[in-house]
Scaffold this motif. Sequence first.
Motif, PDB file in Angstrom:
ATOM      1  N   GLU A   1     -45.199  13.236  -6.219  1.00 50.02           N
ATOM      2  CA  GLU A   1     -44.859  13.897  -7.478  1.00 50.02           C
ATOM      3  C   GLU A   1     -43.378  14.263  -7.426  1.00 50.02           C
TER       4      GLU A   1
ATOM      5  N   CYS B   1     -45.040  21.810 -11.183  1.00 51.53           N
ATOM      6  CA  CYS B   1     -45.657  20.872 -10.237  1.00 51.53           C
ATOM      7  C   CYS B   1     -47.101  21.279  -9.914  1.00 51.53           C
ATOM      8  N   SER B   2     -47.919  20.300  -9.576  1.00 52.21           N
ATOM      9  CA  SER B   2     -49.335  20.530  -9.277  1.00 52.21           C
ATOM     10  C   SER B   2     -49.519  21.596  -8.209  1.00 52.21           C
ATOM     11  N   TRP B   3     -50.438  22.523  -8.470  1.00 55.70           N
ATOM     12  CA  TRP B   3     -50.870  23.544  -7.497  1.00 55.70           C
ATOM     13  C   TRP B   3     -49.717  24.378  -6.920  1.00 55.70           C
ATOM     14  N   SER B   4     -48.594  24.460  -7.656  1.00 55.48           N
ATOM     15  CA  SER B   4     -47.383  25.073  -7.090  1.00 55.48           C
ATOM     16  C   SER B   4     -47.519  26.555  -6.748  1.00 55.48           C
ATOM     17  N   SER B   5     -48.517  27.250  -7.302  1.00 52.49           N
ATOM     18  CA  SER B   5     -48.642  28.670  -6.925  1.00 52.49           C
ATOM     19  C   SER B   5     -49.050  28.820  -5.458  1.00 52.49           C
TER      20      SER B   5
ATOM     21  N   GLY C   1     -45.214  27.066  -3.804  1.00 50.61           N
ATOM     22  CA  GLY C   1     -43.913  27.158  -4.474  1.00 50.61           C
ATOM     23  C   GLY C   1     -42.982  28.207  -3.903  1.00 50.61           C
TER      24      GLY C   1
ATOM     25  N   TYR D   1     -51.172  23.506   0.924  1.00 46.18           N
ATOM     26  CA  TYR D   1     -51.381  23.704  -0.507  1.00 46.18           C
ATOM     27  C   TYR D   1     -52.876  23.783  -0.792  1.00 46.18           C
TER      28      TYR D   1
ATOM     29  N   ASN E   1     -50.522  26.166 -11.292  1.00 42.53           N
ATOM     30  CA  ASN E   1     -49.084  25.989 -11.048  1.00 42.53           C
ATOM     31  C   ASN E   1     -48.370  27.281 -11.421  1.00 42.53           C
TER      32      ASN E   1
END
Length: 131
Positions: A51, A69-73, A76, A123, A129
């Motif tokens: 990604e 971005c996917s699953w960023s929490s 990130g 992740y 996100n």
Amino acid sequence: MNFEKEGIVSAWYSTTDYSSIPDSYFEEDEQGLDRWAKNFDISQYNPDNLETNGCEKGVSSIRNIIAPCSWSSSYGDAIIKKIEKMGDKQISWLILVFDFEYRAKKTHLFEDEYVHFVGCFPYDMEAANLA
């Protein structure tokens, strides 16, 4: 080298204006690898797990680029902290490869002319996100 590892995302970032990077940097060869992968001694990765996000021109805050971005929490903030520790507060774009644990200590490759390796982070596919 095979770097596949479930639950880990490997991250690279750039401060180079995206529009000034030659298309050849992203063109795949017969093995399906682009120059970025070759520069980091990556012989294979699943393109479905790749990604990228960034801005067309200039730079933006790391959070602005990583948030959608996917699953960023789940990773990130750790990436933001690491990039800031590396000396950059703003970036132009980011490469993420999920289920992949790039080991720069093995390859001794931490950057090329456009991107810097940030690190590997756990992740969570249940995470939202940051956006």
